[in-house]
Design a protein around this motif. Structure first.
Motif, PDB file in Angstrom:
ATOM      1  N   HIS A 152       0.850  -1.129   0.020  1.00 29.30           N
ATOM      2  CA  HIS A 152      -0.149  -0.155  -0.048  1.00 29.30           C
ATOM      3  C   HIS A 152       0.839   1.247  -0.093  1.00 29.30           C
ATOM      4  CE1 HIS A 152      -3.529   2.493   0.653  1.00 29.30           C
ATOM      5  NE2 HIS A 152      -2.850   3.017   1.599  1.00 29.30           N
ATOM      6  N   PHE A 153       2.124   1.277   0.929  1.00 32.81           N
ATOM      7  CA  PHE A 153       2.830   2.306   0.898  1.00 32.81           C
ATOM      8  C   PHE A 153       3.961   2.499  -0.089  1.00 32.81           C
ATOM      9  CE2 PHE A 153       0.879   2.185   4.882  1.00 32.81           C
ATOM     10  CZ  PHE A 153       0.363   3.529   5.010  1.00 32.81           C
ATOM     11  N   ASP A 154       3.784   1.492  -1.437  1.00 33.55           N
ATOM     12  CA  ASP A 154       4.777   1.431  -2.196  1.00 33.55           C
ATOM     13  C   ASP A 154       4.269   2.014  -3.571  1.00 33.55           C
ATOM     14  OD1 ASP A 154       7.202   0.837  -3.649  1.00 33.55           O
ATOM     15  OD2 ASP A 154       7.006  -1.312  -3.547  1.00 33.55           O
ATOM     16  N   ARG A 155       5.019   2.161  -4.572  1.00 32.72           N
ATOM     17  CA  ARG A 155       4.412   2.651  -5.857  1.00 32.72           C
ATOM     18  C   ARG A 155       3.829   1.407  -6.588  1.00 32.72           C
ATOM     19  NH1 ARG A 155       6.953   7.204  -7.932  1.00 32.72           N
ATOM     20  NH2 ARG A 155       5.373   6.905  -9.534  1.00 32.72           N
ATOM     21  N   ASN A 156       2.735   1.633  -7.348  1.00 34.34           N
ATOM     22  CA  ASN A 156       2.066   0.688  -8.015  1.00 34.34           C
ATOM     23  C   ASN A 156       1.817   1.204  -9.746  1.00 34.34           C
ATOM     24  OD1 ASN A 156       0.003  -0.853  -9.409  1.00 34.34           O
ATOM     25  ND2 ASN A 156      -0.972  -1.273  -7.586  1.00 34.34           N
ATOM     26  N   TYR A 157       3.029   0.809 -10.271  1.00 28.66           N
ATOM     27  CA  TYR A 157       3.352   1.787 -11.654  1.00 28.66           C
ATOM     28  C   TYR A 157       1.966   1.108 -12.648  1.00 28.66           C
ATOM     29  CZ  TYR A 157       7.824   2.998  -9.697  1.00 28.66           C
ATOM     30  OH  TYR A 157       8.912   3.330  -8.910  1.00 28.66           O
ATOM     31  N   GLU A 158       1.739   0.068 -12.427  1.00 23.39           N
ATOM     32  CA  GLU A 158       0.738  -0.511 -13.418  1.00 23.39           C
ATOM     33  C   GLU A 158      -0.515   0.243 -13.387  1.00 23.39           C
ATOM     34  OE1 GLU A 158       2.449  -2.549 -11.452  1.00 23.39           O
ATOM     35  OE2 GLU A 158       3.478  -3.680 -12.696  1.00 23.39           O
ATOM     36  N   GLU A 162      -0.848   3.277 -11.582  1.00 27.40           N
ATOM     37  CA  GLU A 162      -0.608   4.573 -11.775  1.00 27.40           C
ATOM     38  C   GLU A 162      -0.737   4.850 -13.468  1.00 27.40           C
ATOM     39  OE1 GLU A 162       2.756   6.196  -9.903  1.00 27.40           O
ATOM     40  OE2 GLU A 162       2.128   5.038  -8.094  1.00 27.40           O
ATOM     41  N   SER A 163      -0.094   4.038 -14.240  1.00 30.47           N
ATOM     42  CA  SER A 163      -0.088   4.194 -15.711  1.00 30.47           C
ATOM     43  C   SER A 163      -1.348   4.131 -16.253  1.00 30.47           C
ATOM     44  CB  SER A 163       0.708   3.172 -16.299  1.00 30.47           C
ATOM     45  OG  SER A 163       0.704   3.280 -17.851  1.00 30.47           O
ATOM     46  N   ALA A 164      -2.127   3.225 -15.671  1.00 30.71           N
ATOM     47  CA  ALA A 164      -3.650   3.137 -16.192  1.00 30.71           C
ATOM     48  C   ALA A 164      -4.568   4.112 -16.102  1.00 30.71           C
ATOM     49  CB  ALA A 164      -4.388   1.858 -15.642  1.00 30.71           C
ATOM     50  N   LEU A 165      -4.178   4.834 -14.787  1.00 30.18           N
ATOM     51  CA  LEU A 165      -5.042   6.038 -14.382  1.00 30.18           C
ATOM     52  C   LEU A 165      -4.720   7.310 -15.308  1.00 30.18           C
ATOM     53  CD1 LEU A 165      -5.259   5.579 -10.543  1.00 30.18           C
ATOM     54  CD2 LEU A 165      -7.157   5.344 -12.193  1.00 30.18           C
ATOM     55  N   GLU A 166      -3.500   7.124 -15.635  1.00 33.44           N
ATOM     56  CA  GLU A 166      -2.691   8.543 -16.226  1.00 33.44           C
ATOM     57  C   GLU A 166      -3.371   8.448 -17.551  1.00 33.44           C
ATOM     58  OE1 GLU A 166       1.574  10.532 -16.899  1.00 33.44           O
ATOM     59  OE2 GLU A 166       1.583   8.456 -15.971  1.00 33.44           O
ATOM     60  N   LYS A 167      -3.390   7.218 -18.224  1.00 33.13           N
ATOM     61  CA  LYS A 167      -3.738   7.087 -19.540  1.00 33.13           C
ATOM     62  C   LYS A 167      -5.147   7.416 -19.785  1.00 33.13           C
ATOM     63  CE  LYS A 167      -0.668   3.146 -21.271  1.00 33.13           C
ATOM     64  NZ  LYS A 167      -0.310   2.216 -21.568  1.00 33.13           N
ATOM     65  N   LEU A 202      -5.591   9.149  -9.598  1.00 36.92           N
ATOM     66  CA  LEU A 202      -3.971   9.202  -9.517  1.00 36.92           C
ATOM     67  C   LEU A 202      -3.386   9.777  -8.322  1.00 36.92           C
ATOM     68  CD1 LEU A 202      -1.384   8.102 -11.054  1.00 36.92           C
ATOM     69  CD2 LEU A 202      -1.578  10.236 -12.377  1.00 36.92           C
ATOM     70  N   ALA A 203      -3.800  10.796  -8.074  1.00 38.25           N
ATOM     71  CA  ALA A 203      -3.272  11.859  -6.907  1.00 38.25           C
ATOM     72  C   ALA A 203      -3.370  11.043  -5.670  1.00 38.25           C
ATOM     73  CB  ALA A 203      -3.740  12.863  -6.750  1.00 38.25           C
ATOM     74  N   LYS A 204      -4.538  10.104  -5.581  1.00 39.26           N
ATOM     75  CA  LYS A 204      -4.903   9.637  -4.215  1.00 39.26           C
ATOM     76  C   LYS A 204      -4.099   8.076  -4.079  1.00 39.26           C
ATOM     77  CE  LYS A 204      -9.814  11.036  -3.665  1.00 39.26           C
ATOM     78  NZ  LYS A 204     -10.991  10.533  -3.548  1.00 39.26           N
ATOM     79  N   SER A 213      -0.354   7.850  -0.725  1.00 36.03           N
ATOM     80  CA  SER A 213       0.133   7.001   0.048  1.00 36.03           C
ATOM     81  C   SER A 213       1.579   6.598   0.006  1.00 36.03           C
ATOM     82  CB  SER A 213      -0.551   5.763   0.213  1.00 36.03           C
ATOM     83  OG  SER A 213      -0.544   4.948  -1.121  1.00 36.03           O
ATOM     84  N   SER A 214       2.220   6.577  -1.180  1.00 33.03           N
ATOM     85  CA  SER A 214       3.581   6.412  -1.670  1.00 33.03           C
ATOM     86  C   SER A 214       4.509   7.403  -1.281  1.00 33.03           C
ATOM     87  CB  SER A 214       3.671   5.509  -2.913  1.00 33.03           C
ATOM     88  OG  SER A 214       3.513   6.490  -4.049  1.00 33.03           O
ATOM     89  N   ASP A 215       4.058   8.477  -1.272  1.00 27.65           N
ATOM     90  CA  ASP A 215       4.898   9.750  -1.122  1.00 27.65           C
ATOM     91  C   ASP A 215       4.852  10.179   0.355  1.00 27.65           C
ATOM     92  OD1 ASP A 215       5.476   9.635  -3.823  1.00 27.65           O
ATOM     93  OD2 ASP A 215       4.030  10.886  -4.261  1.00 27.65           O
ATOM     94  N   LEU A 216       4.021   9.700   1.099  1.00 27.91           N
ATOM     95  CA  LEU A 216       3.622  10.302   2.549  1.00 27.91           C
ATOM     96  C   LEU A 216       5.020  10.355   3.290  1.00 27.91           C
ATOM     97  CD1 LEU A 216       0.548   8.553   4.033  1.00 27.91           C
ATOM     98  CD2 LEU A 216       1.089  10.975   3.826  1.00 27.91           C
TER      99      LEU A 216
END
Length: 307
Positions: free
Chosen positions: A75-81, A83-88, A95-97, A101-104
């Motif tokens: 949960h506190f790590d990046r989820n690149y897949e 994030e990429s899907a939301l960005e597309k 995406l910000a939400k 958690s990973s930037d806290l």
């Protein structure tokens, strides 16, 4: 009355969050899902706790975990897949939400191994914390960010040194559910000097109606005491036993003080209180509150008419 001290003390920068419990009160939901990941509205309970630590200036967070707790790390790590899907999709809000958690904070993890109690979980943090005071936040207690308890505790520790525990007033018939503090007043209305602690006393034996809740700011001397503490109630190493020794002899690690908290607190360790916490927080949300409160009033009215 105990007077305050003017000397300064080392700045606190590290928070420890014990999260190795089995969550048996929430079975079967917690059979494969850590109880800390159960959602409170739309965020897992553990994220509220990390956010509280960060808001108090503690951006170095050690989570003490156990078996089947990998989702906490994820949960506190990046989820690149994701994030990429939301960005597309152009879904910047979600995406910000997800990224929040990973930037806290800077997150660290250690496994407790055997579930030997809260005191043992805190002791697992010793190599990471080192020789400096630190905060401990229990995930079952959510503190409303509008009532910054931890920040106040850090201020008190800077003033008095030693350790600081969070206390709240409870009804006498409820004190047997908590650790209870024997106290004397100080020059600060919300601060007491703790002379002793009793774990879950009977009402007639309770030294006060002040119960210990899940926030601590601890002197590192607590580690030495925990290493020598024998298992107590339930066969576990109790943090309360170590705090009792610190309170009885301040030459070990300074005095123990308590901050008497009268703000908003949500207990997510009990199923009923967990549900109440969700309702209260949902009602206060700008995006959910208006519609939810309207539905809730209608629902309560209909239920009252049926009874």
């Amino acid at each position: 009355m105990v007077s305050g001290m003017s000397q300064s003390h080392p700045r606190i920068s590290k928070a420890v969050i014990p999260a190795a419990g089995l969550g048996t009160r929430f079975l079967p939901a917690t059979k494969a899902t850590p109880k800390e990941m159960l959602p409170v509205v739309d965020k897992p309970a553990i994220q509220y706790v990390v956010e509280e630590a960060v808001a108090a200036g503690l951006d170095d967070v050690l989570m003490v975990t156990g078996r089947n707790k990998r989702p906490l790390e994820d949960h506190f790590d990046r989820n690149y897949e994701l994030e990429s899907a939301l960005e597309k999709k152009g879904d910047a809000e979600r995406l910000a939400k997800v990224q929040e958690s990973s930037d806290l904070a800077t997150m660290h993890y250690v496994r407790q191994g055997d579930p030997k109690g809260l005191g043992h979980a805190v002791l697992c943090a010793a190599p990471h914390v080192g020789d400096e005071p630190f905060a401990v936040l229990l995930g079952d207690d959510l503190i409303d960010p509008r009532d910054p308890l931890l920040k106040r505790m850090i201020e008190v520790q800077a003033q008095y040194g030693g350790s600081v525990i969070a206390l709240t007033e409870v009804a006498p018939e409820q004190i047997h559910l908590y650790g209870c503090a024997a106290v004397e007043t100080t020059e600060d209305a919300d601060v007491v000097r703790v002379g002793g602690l009793v774990e879950k006393p009977e009402p007639a034996d309770a030294p006060s109606n002040l119960a210990v809740i899940g926030r601590y700011v601890l002197d590192p001397a607590v580690f030495g005491i925990l290493r020598e503490t024998e298992p107590g109630r339930g066969g576990e190493i109790q943090l309360t036993d170590a705090l009792q020794k610190l309170a009885a002899d301040e030459s070990i690690g300074g005095p123990v003080h308590g901050v008497v908290f009268k703000g908003r607190r949500y207990d997510t360790g009990d199923r009923g209180d967990y549900l109440r916490a969700i309702v209260r927080l949902a009602c206060e949300r700008e995006d959910l509150g208006p519609d939810f409160r309207t539905w809730l009033r209608r629902y309560v009215t209909e239920e009252m008419q049926r009874s």
